[in-house]
Design a protein around this motif. Structure first.
Motif, short mmCIF file in Angstrom:
data_model
loop_
_atom_site.label_atom_id
_atom_site.label_comp_id
_atom_site.label_asym_id
_atom_site.label_seq_id
_atom_site.Cartn_x
_atom_site.Cartn_y
_atom_site.Cartn_z
N TYR A 1 -3.44 -0.63 12.17
CA TYR A 1 -4.29 -1.37 13.39
C TYR A 1 -6.00 -1.15 12.48
CZ TYR A 1 -0.07 -1.87 15.81
OH TYR A 1 1.31 -2.61 16.82
N ILE B 1 2.72 -0.23 10.46
CA ILE B 1 1.76 -1.17 10.83
C ILE B 1 0.13 -0.86 11.01
CG2 ILE B 1 0.84 -2.66 13.04
CD1 ILE B 1 3.92 -3.59 13.58
N TYR C 1 9.51 -3.78 17.00
CA TYR C 1 9.40 -3.57 15.54
C TYR C 1 10.62 -1.93 14.88
CZ TYR C 1 5.65 -6.77 15.34
OH TYR C 1 4.59 -7.68 15.38
N ARG D 1 0.57 -5.63 7.95
CA ARG D 1 2.53 -4.78 8.98
C ARG D 1 3.18 -4.64 7.24
NH1 ARG D 1 7.04 -7.32 9.71
NH2 ARG D 1 6.14 -9.30 9.71
N SER E 1 6.92 2.01 4.99
CA SER E 1 7.32 1.28 6.46
C SER E 1 6.07 1.58 7.42
CB SER E 1 8.62 1.43 6.73
OG SER E 1 8.98 2.78 7.44
N ILE F 1 -3.80 -5.92 14.70
CA ILE F 1 -2.94 -5.82 12.83
C ILE F 1 -3.83 -6.37 12.18
CG2 ILE F 1 -0.85 -6.31 12.27
CD1 ILE F 1 0.79 -7.12 14.68
N SER G 1 8.20 -3.28 8.45
CA SER G 1 8.60 -3.93 9.11
C SER G 1 9.60 -4.31 10.23
CB SER G 1 7.71 -3.13 10.33
OG SER G 1 6.60 -4.40 10.63
#
Length: 455
Positions: A108, A106, A96, A263, A104, A260, A266
């Motif tokens: 988790y 991600i 990514y 997101r 930007s 995830i 990304s």
């Protein structure tokens, strides 16, 4: 003599007509068919038949993979380049891309394996940025001062952690912004921390006290943060930017981190990129934009230029408004138009294109608008239109300067004839001979700063 015995037998047995006929047949068969010279022994049939079993064919343990080749996106009729919807989706195998927007990242939900006594964390990265930025950050909800952070500053890798005492820090001596893929592993064993890059130990091992270490909990950030607090800035040694590059292969204790939670901005990590601002597709109700320079005033004189590589033939390039006044720059069918309102009626200049798709050929083109008092002209690749004449001198605008689109629906923006925003790439924006620096916070909606796909 055996023939004599045969006939004697016939004479003895064939005393009835039926027996006589039977022996005639036997004699015919005997004399017509020659005797065999081979002795054939026939084995007796077994008295017990073996049970019949059916064995199933062997089952393959190999996993079957179905490869679906993605159909390449098709460009707008007449244009050379298409908009690829997958560019904003990304692929975990190829990585990514982060850092084209300020938010930007991600997030988790959790990390696999145990953490209290120690752990190892591995990720693969590449960047050509002068700093790099945040790669990984997580803290404990029980004790927010306990955290783990991996980030790049001045292209050096930093590994910082706290497990209930002092904060440990390991910094690499070497830099890693060569745009090549590198794998970094950080290990915490109680209060001991070490850092490795491409299987080689880098930086000095650190050792701090761990008092009641706590588990790192969600949100677990990868590539950037959703918001920055004073505590996080302290953990990051006063430096933060989203990671400007690509990340893949996040592993904790030898297991991939896969859950995830969210997101955000990304992108696909593609090799064919160039500098610029990328605008996704839009409509007359929803466009993508840069919002630059609040309270922007056009005034009596202004010169604005930019390089564009469109992926559609029409679209809004620039807009700025006042209570009555405005200045608009847009791509229309077969022309590039600069439209100005000084308060006493709009006037415009139009550069006619030989072909309405001539700017949509996959190449960069320079668009230039010049306004001096009540005169405006627009140019393409160094060639200018005839001047458009108006009344009055100053264009009294005070809104932000919008590039590529607008926060409002295009159909409701005064003076705009386009039906959609710009799609494609823009670079080298120059206002009054001064290059414009574009902060990541300027991007609105599906707009990404710093990287444009070439294909």
């Amino acid at each position: 003599h055996y023939q004599k015995d045969i006939f004697t037998g016939i004479a003895t047995v064939a005393r009835t007509p039926i027996n006589m006929k039977l022996f005639v047949v036997v004699l015919c068969v005997y004399f017509i068919l020659p005797p065999s010279r081979e002795t054939v022994t026939v084995a007796p049939l077994p008295t017990t038949r073996a049970p019949h079993t059916t064995r199933a064919p062997p089952v393959s343990t190999a996993r079957a993979f179905t490869t679906t080749q993605r159909t390449p996106p098709q460009p707008e009729s007449g244009c050379a380049l298409a908009y690829d919807a997958q560019y904003g989706v990304g692929n975990p195998e190829e990585g990514y891309r982060f850092g084209t927007r300020n938010d930007s990242h991600i997030r988790y939900a959790k990390l696999p394996g145990r953490q209290l006594e120690g752990f190892d964390l591995t990720m693969t990265f590449r960047t050509f940025d002068q700093d790099g930025g945040l790669i990984f950050y997580a803290a404990s909800d029980v004790d927010p001062n306990q955290f783990l952070a991996v980030f790049m500053k001045e292209a050096q890798l930093n590994f910082a952690f706290n497990c209930g005492g002092e904060t440990g820090l390991v910094v690499s001596a070497a830099t890693y912004n060569d745009a090549e893929w590198h794998t970094v592993t950080v290990v915490r064993n109680n209060g001991h921390g070490k850092l490795s890059v491409d299987s080689d130990r880098v930086g000095a091992e650190t050792s701090v006290t761990c008092n009641a270490p706590a588990v790192l909990t969600a949100p677990i950030y990868y590539g950037g943060l959703s918001n920055i607090t004073e505590t996080i800035m302290q953990h990051l040694m006063g430096f933060y930017q989203p990671f400007k590059g690509c990340l893949k292969g996040l592993m904790m204790n030898g297991q991939y981190v896969t859950e995830i939670q969210k997101r955000v901005n990304s992108l696909r990590c593609t090799d064919n990129i160039e500098d610029g601002v990328y605008f996704g597709p839009s409509s007359n109700t929803h466009s993508n934009y840069l919002k630059l320079q609040e309270n922007f005033k056009v005034g009596f004189e202004i010169s604005i230029s930019m390089e564009v590589k469109p992926r559609n033939s029409t679209g809004l390039l620039l807009s700025v408004h006042g209570k009555k006044d405005f200045m608009i720059l847009e791509l229309l069918e077969n022309e590039v138009v600069a439209n100005v309102e000084n308060g006493r009626g709009p006037f415009h200049a139009s550069y006619k294109l030989g072909n309405k798709f001539s700017l949509c050929d996959g190449k960069w083109h320079k668009i230039h608008a010049v306004k001096s008092r009540h005169v405006v002209s627009v140019g393409v690749d160094g060639h200018f239109s005839d001047a458009g004449l108006g009344v009055s001198g100053s264009t009294d605008t005070r809104s932000a300067l919008y590039i590529g689109g607008n926060e409002r629906p295009i159909s409701k923006v005064r003076g705009v004839r386009s039906r959609r925003g710009f799609t494609g790439c823009i670079r080298n924006i120059i206002i009054k001979e001064t290059p414009v620096k574009i902060p990541l916070t300027a991007a609105g909606r599906n707009t990404h700063i710093g990287v444009c796909p070439v294909d």
